[in-house]
Design an enzyme around this catalytic site. Structure first.
Site, PDB file in Angstrom:
ATOM      1  N   GLY A  94     -20.995   6.856   3.378  1.00 33.22           N
ATOM      2  CA  GLY A  94     -19.979   7.126   2.376  1.00 33.22           C
ATOM      3  C   GLY A  94     -20.473   6.785   0.995  1.00 33.22           C
ATOM      4  O   GLY A  94     -20.681   5.616   0.680  1.00 33.22           O
ATOM      5  N   VAL A  95     -20.693   7.810   0.157  1.00 34.02           N
ATOM      6  CA  VAL A  95     -21.223   7.566  -1.188  1.00 34.02           C
ATOM      7  C   VAL A  95     -20.233   8.084  -2.234  1.00 34.02           C
ATOM      8  O   VAL A  95     -20.600   8.797  -3.163  1.00 34.02           O
ATOM      9  CB  VAL A  95     -22.627   8.183  -1.379  1.00 34.02           C
ATOM     10  CG1 VAL A  95     -23.635   7.459  -0.517  1.00 34.02           C
ATOM     11  CG2 VAL A  95     -22.626   9.680  -1.071  1.00 34.02           C
ATOM     12  N   GLY A  96     -18.979   7.686  -2.047  1.00 29.87           N
ATOM     13  CA  GLY A  96     -17.968   7.985  -3.050  1.00 29.87           C
ATOM     14  C   GLY A  96     -18.048   7.006  -4.195  1.00 29.87           C
ATOM     15  O   GLY A  96     -19.127   6.567  -4.593  1.00 29.87           O
ATOM     16  N   LYS A  97     -16.871   6.634  -4.709  1.00 25.64           N
ATOM     17  CA  LYS A  97     -16.832   5.799  -5.912  1.00 25.64           C
ATOM     18  C   LYS A  97     -17.541   4.465  -5.706  1.00 25.64           C
ATOM     19  O   LYS A  97     -18.253   3.987  -6.590  1.00 25.64           O
ATOM     20  CB  LYS A  97     -15.372   5.573  -6.320  1.00 25.64           C
ATOM     21  CG  LYS A  97     -14.678   6.823  -6.826  1.00 25.64           C
ATOM     22  CD  LYS A  97     -13.240   6.558  -7.235  1.00 25.64           C
ATOM     23  CE  LYS A  97     -12.317   6.372  -6.058  1.00 25.64           C
ATOM     24  NZ  LYS A  97     -10.877   6.292  -6.454  1.00 25.64           N
ATOM     25  N   VAL A  98     -17.343   3.841  -4.537  1.00 21.45           N
ATOM     26  CA  VAL A  98     -17.928   2.521  -4.278  1.00 21.45           C
ATOM     27  C   VAL A  98     -19.335   2.637  -3.718  1.00 21.45           C
ATOM     28  O   VAL A  98     -20.273   1.986  -4.190  1.00 21.45           O
ATOM     29  CB  VAL A  98     -17.030   1.705  -3.332  1.00 21.45           C
ATOM     30  CG1 VAL A  98     -17.704   0.381  -2.949  1.00 21.45           C
ATOM     31  CG2 VAL A  98     -15.673   1.434  -3.981  1.00 21.45           C
ATOM     32  N   GLY A  99     -19.504   3.457  -2.690  1.00 20.03           N
ATOM     33  CA  GLY A  99     -20.796   3.564  -2.021  1.00 20.03           C
ATOM     34  C   GLY A  99     -21.920   3.992  -2.948  1.00 20.03           C
ATOM     35  O   GLY A  99     -23.052   3.504  -2.836  1.00 20.03           O
TER      36      GLY A  99
ATOM     37  N   LYS B  21       0.864  -1.186   0.000  1.00 16.01           N
ATOM     38  CA  LYS B  21       0.000   0.000   0.000  1.00 16.01           C
ATOM     39  C   LYS B  21       0.896   1.229   0.000  1.00 16.01           C
ATOM     40  O   LYS B  21       2.056   1.172   0.431  1.00 16.01           O
ATOM     41  CB  LYS B  21      -0.902   0.014   1.239  1.00 16.01           C
ATOM     42  CG  LYS B  21      -2.156   0.851   1.095  1.00 16.01           C
ATOM     43  CD  LYS B  21      -3.231   0.156   0.268  1.00 16.01           C
ATOM     44  CE  LYS B  21      -4.526   0.960   0.231  1.00 16.01           C
ATOM     45  NZ  LYS B  21      -5.595   0.221  -0.467  1.00 16.01           N
TER      46      LYS B  21
END
Length: 368
Positions: free
Chosen positions: A179-184, A79
């Site tokens: 969390g509603v970013g790229k995945v959410g 990472k």
């Protein structure tokens, strides 16, 4: 320098990267290369200190070893974190400087997107290294890995639903997404299609507004604290790590936790605390492996159907872990760790996945 964190982490290699000309400050951590080159994304985040960045990258890279092992990939755990605000500090020059550090590791670390980095960023990083995945299709990549990450979380959630409620569907269930970013955001759409009632929240209110505009059926919670206290069947953390702290666990109404965020457990005792409350936890490094499956496949000439088939198998992997946890009277996190450790120690495939692409095929473009 908090060298005790490095000494106690069990990592093979930790690299500090500094380029004064561009302002780059980054850390690359390789936890294990027992199964192959370390693979994991690059997180660009405004850490308050180098100590905080180091602690985060060590946790994240260790989790990548387990994630890649359970996904059946020929990769170890790695990472990277870049210190700074991606909205103001990210420049092409900085990304290229970072790419040169990745290249200097000679293929021991393969990078991709993470929080704060995107496909377009990996295209820039790839100008300096052959070891950048998650590139755009125009640059020989697979594109946005959040597509398969969200699909994998959905498959894991359906498997957990079968384990808990006897049916592999979220239809009629209330799912809270933090969390509603790229995945959410993608997961929210999948769940609505599956017949679930979905409640969302995010610190970025504009992101919530954009998502609700696309999906008017969504309900919005004021914040994550309010969300976990609402009547829910499933709580799905999809932002940064540490979402499941003691206060959150004690307030949870949901019987299942399953989300795309990395390192959701705030400390080593959190899994036991969830179990004591009767909450089933689908380990994050198991269910959110779709993205790493996608970028790993990119190294061999991306095949969308092959990557999707391996991501679909997260359903069987989740069922296997939950059944092993029940049979051995341990938490799902412990059961998943045991299975990952067995593969890291012995190599070989995992029974619930189709064969991985041959490591010999390599269509990476040369660095330009």
């Amino acid at each position: 320098m908090p060298t005790d964190l490095v000494d106690l982490s069990g990592h093979e290699q930790v690299v500090f990267c500094s380029d004064p000309a561009t302002g780059l400050r980054a850390v690359i951590a390789l936890h294990s290369t027992a199964l192959g080159p370390g693979l994991g994304g690059t997180r660009f985040h405004p850490y308050p200190s180098m100590d905080a960045a180091l602690a985060d990258v060590l946790r994240l890279s260790r989790a990548m070893s387990s994630k890649n092992a359970l996904a059946g990939l020929d990769h170890g755990g790695g990472k990277a974190v870049v210190l700074g605000d991606p909205r103001t500090d990210k420049t092409p020059e900085l990304l290229r400087a970072y790419g040169r550090f990745v290249e200097s590791l000679g293929g021991r670390y393969v990078t991709a997107c993470d929080v704060g980095t995107y496909v377009t960023d990996m295209d820039v990083v790839a100008q300096e290294t052959r070891w950048a995945t998650g590139r755009s299709p125009e640059r020989g990549g697979a594109g946005d890995s959040s597509l398969l990450t969200a699909l994998g979380v959905l498959r894991g959630m359906r498997a957990a639903a079968q384990h808990l409620w006897g049916e592999p569907t979220l239809a009629g269930r209330r799912v809270g997404i933090a969390g509603v970013g790229k995945v959410g955001s993608r997961l929210a759409g999948h769940l609505l299609d599956d017949g679930a009632e979905v409640v969302v929240t995010d610190v970025d209110h504009a992101a919530v507004a954009r998502l609700v505009e696309r999906h008017p059926a969504l309900t919005v919670a004021e914040d994550a604290r309010a969300l976990v206290r609402m009547p829910l069947d499933v709580y799905s953390p999809n932002a940064l790590g540490g979402a499941l702290d003691d206060d959150t666990v004690d307030a949870l109404t949901a019987g299942l936790v399953c989300g795309g965020a990395n390192n959701q457990l705030a400390h080593d005792g959190t899994a036991e605390r969830l179990a004591a409350r009767g909450v089933v936890y689908a380990p994050d490094f198991l269910v959110n492996a779709g993205g790493v499956i996608q970028v790993s496949d990119e190294l061999h000439g991306f095949d969308a159907e092959r990557a999707a088939a391996r991501t679909e198998a997260i359903f069987d992997a989740t069922l296997a872990v939950l059944q092993a946890a029940e049979a051995d009277d341990v938490t799902p996190a412990t059961a998943a760790d045991r299975l990952a450790e067995q593969r890291i120690a012995g190599g070989g495939p995992v029974p619930w996945l189709p064969a991985a692409p041959s490591r010999g095929a390599d269509t990476r473009p040369p660095a330009s």
